[in-house]
Design an enzyme around this catalytic site. Structure first.
Site, short mmCIF file in Angstrom:
data_model
loop_
_atom_site.label_atom_id
_atom_site.label_comp_id
_atom_site.label_asym_id
_atom_site.label_seq_id
_atom_site.Cartn_x
_atom_site.Cartn_y
_atom_site.Cartn_z
N SER A 100 -20.60 -55.34 35.46
CA SER A 100 -21.24 -54.12 34.99
C SER A 100 -22.67 -54.35 34.51
CB SER A 100 -20.37 -53.50 33.89
OG SER A 100 -20.78 -52.20 33.60
N ASP A 240 -26.62 -48.63 35.70
CA ASP A 240 -26.44 -50.05 35.37
C ASP A 240 -25.97 -50.78 36.63
OD1 ASP A 240 -23.86 -49.04 35.49
OD2 ASP A 240 -23.09 -50.32 33.89
N ASP A 242 -23.25 -51.84 38.03
CA ASP A 242 -22.17 -51.37 38.90
C ASP A 242 -22.13 -49.84 38.97
OD1 ASP A 242 -21.19 -50.92 36.34
OD2 ASP A 242 -19.12 -51.35 36.89
N ASP A 244 -21.50 -47.42 36.93
CA ASP A 244 -20.50 -46.56 36.30
C ASP A 244 -21.11 -45.84 35.10
OD1 ASP A 244 -20.63 -48.68 34.52
OD2 ASP A 244 -18.45 -48.91 34.31
#
Length: 448
Positions: A100, A240, A242, A244
């Site tokens: 992440s 960010d 990833d 999400d």
């Protein structure tokens, strides 16, 4: 052995804590647990742009195939895309290889069930138990029963099509800046906005495996804040690594964090009669300004512990439709089962377009109270001292009386480090600084 799974799957420094061997074992145990008794189960695998992704994917997929499951590899896609595509392709489970918003040396492995939800603690414990038992009773099929790997070429397009379906308008006439954090959004976000007719300018969408989250994206939005003003954009959006989470920047270069986004989206959904029970689910770390803004709009808030998994749990329990965190993890449960940066970004843009208001005007429904954070270094076994020590509780009471309803004190032990976090909100930043650091020092002194 301690618990292998944290609040967001298994994380660690790649090749040191999260090794290829561990990825293989997680693939093998995860495939076995999540597809128990299913005939030729199917597991979806996606990842972000980190250099260690290839190594971990190869090992994880080997583990999946070794128990006779099929691995469907979708390549570099956002975490929420894996959650959505697991449902769309009727897979038995999904796995994403990503850490992440963490720096590049970290990586992680996170599982989703067939419905696209993060696993329960019980299932994670079952996976760990199998690894610790050295795979006792887990079969190793041979011949035609060994699993196959399939590469799904249309994953990116399928996710983009889904994302576009979440708003009822195009974005023609809008000038939008995107910061892709050199991460998983670098193709999907840019394509989606261009296909919707927006004029798009992009920064940090040239991943080289090492530059993910590096002074860019939602954890470092400063470059985007300057860029939006310089390029005269209607707004900017930062993802960010990833994708999400998503934060926005208004046309004046101000940061619009997750609290503002929830205030804007909450009011919009309520006005359309689409906010279930007129409730937004937030964490205890949300700014007091959000609670005041939602209250003024006759929207109720439900508070949870910090972490999007707790927000989601509460939403599922009561059927709430909107929830999230200050960090930009926003869950629109009508569309996806996890925080989805692209869906959040599209929602913000569609509200700006439909309302014919600037983002700064929309954000003006909320006034953010100054917030000060201070850390107290405390041994892990003394993290509850603030509840037990009279001098500390007296000091907390004294600060609360001084803030008298125009601020608050929040004490939160860290789940991952030997720290207790002290958070104060109120109207006078300098005074808050003094009080927060004084309280943190007192906790540290009494605990050590």
């Amino acid at each position: 052995m301690g618990r292998m799974f944290g609040t967001d799957g298994v994380r660690g420094i790649a090749n040191k804590e999260l090794t290829a061997e561990l990825a293989y074992r997680l693939g093998r145990a995860g495939a076995y647990v999540l597809t128990n008794e299913t005939h030729k189960p199917k597991i979806l695998v996606g990842m972000d742009t980190r250099i260690s992704g290839d190594m971990l994917e190869a090992a994880l997929v080997s583990g999946i195939l070794s128990v006779g499951a099929e691995a469907v590899c979708v390549g570099i896609v956002p975490t929420p895309a894996v959650a959505y595509l697991t449902r769309k392709y009727k897979a038995d489970a999904g796995v994403v290889i990503s850490a992440s918003h963490n720096p590049v040396e970290y990586n992680g492995i996170k599982f989703f069930d067939a419905k696209g939800y993060k696993l329960s603690d019980n299932l994670e414990d079952e996976i760990q138990k199998i690894i610790e038992s050295d795979f006792e009773g887990v079969p190793l099929p041979t011949g035609e029963s060994v699993g196959r790997k399939v590469v799904e070429e249309s994953a990116e397009e399928d996710y983009i099509k889904f994302a576009k379906s979440t708003i009822g308008t195009d974005l023609k006439g809008m000038k939008i800046a995107l910061d892709c954090a050199n991460g998983a959004a670098y193709k999907t976000a840019v394509k989606t906005f261009r296909e919707l007719g927006a004029q798009v300018t992009v920064i940090n969408n040239d991943p080289d495996g090492i530059n993910i989250n590096c002074n860019c994206g939602s954890t470092h939005p400063e470059e985007l804040m300057d860029y939006v003003v310089k390029k005269n954009c209607d707004l900017g959006l930062a993802f960010d690594g990833d994708a999400d989470r998503c934060l926005a920047v208004d046309e004046k270069g101000n940061l619009i964090d997750g609290d503002f986004i929830m205030a804007i989206c909450g009011k919009y959904l309520k006005d359309k009669g689409e906010l279930h029970k007129d409730v937004v689910v937030v964490t205890v770390m949300s700014n007091m300004g959000l609670f005041l803004a939602l209250d003024k709009a006759n929207i109720k808030t439900v508070k949870t512990k910090v972490g999007d998994r707790y927000v989601l749990e509460e939403m599922l329990k009561e059927g709430y439709k909107l929830g999230g965190e200050q960090s930009g993890h926003i869950i629109f449960l009508d569309y996806n089962t996890t925080g989805d940066g692209l869906v959040t970004a599209l929602k913000i843009c569609s509200i700006v377009k439909e309302s014919r208001k600037t983002l700064s005007k929309l954000a003006s429904i909320m006034h953010k109270l100054p917030q000060v954070l201070a850390n107290a270094k405390v041994p892990n076994n003394k993290k509850d001292i603030y509840l037990e020590d009279k001098e500390i509780s007296d000091e907390i009471k004294k600060i609360e009386e001084e803030l008298h309803g125009k601020g608050r004190v929040l004490i939160r032990p860290s789940g991952t480090e030997p720290l207790v976090r002290v958070m104060l909100e109120g109207e006078d930043q300098d005074r808050l600084n003094t009080l927060a650091h004084g309280l943190a020092e007192l906790i540290e002194k009494k605990a050590n």
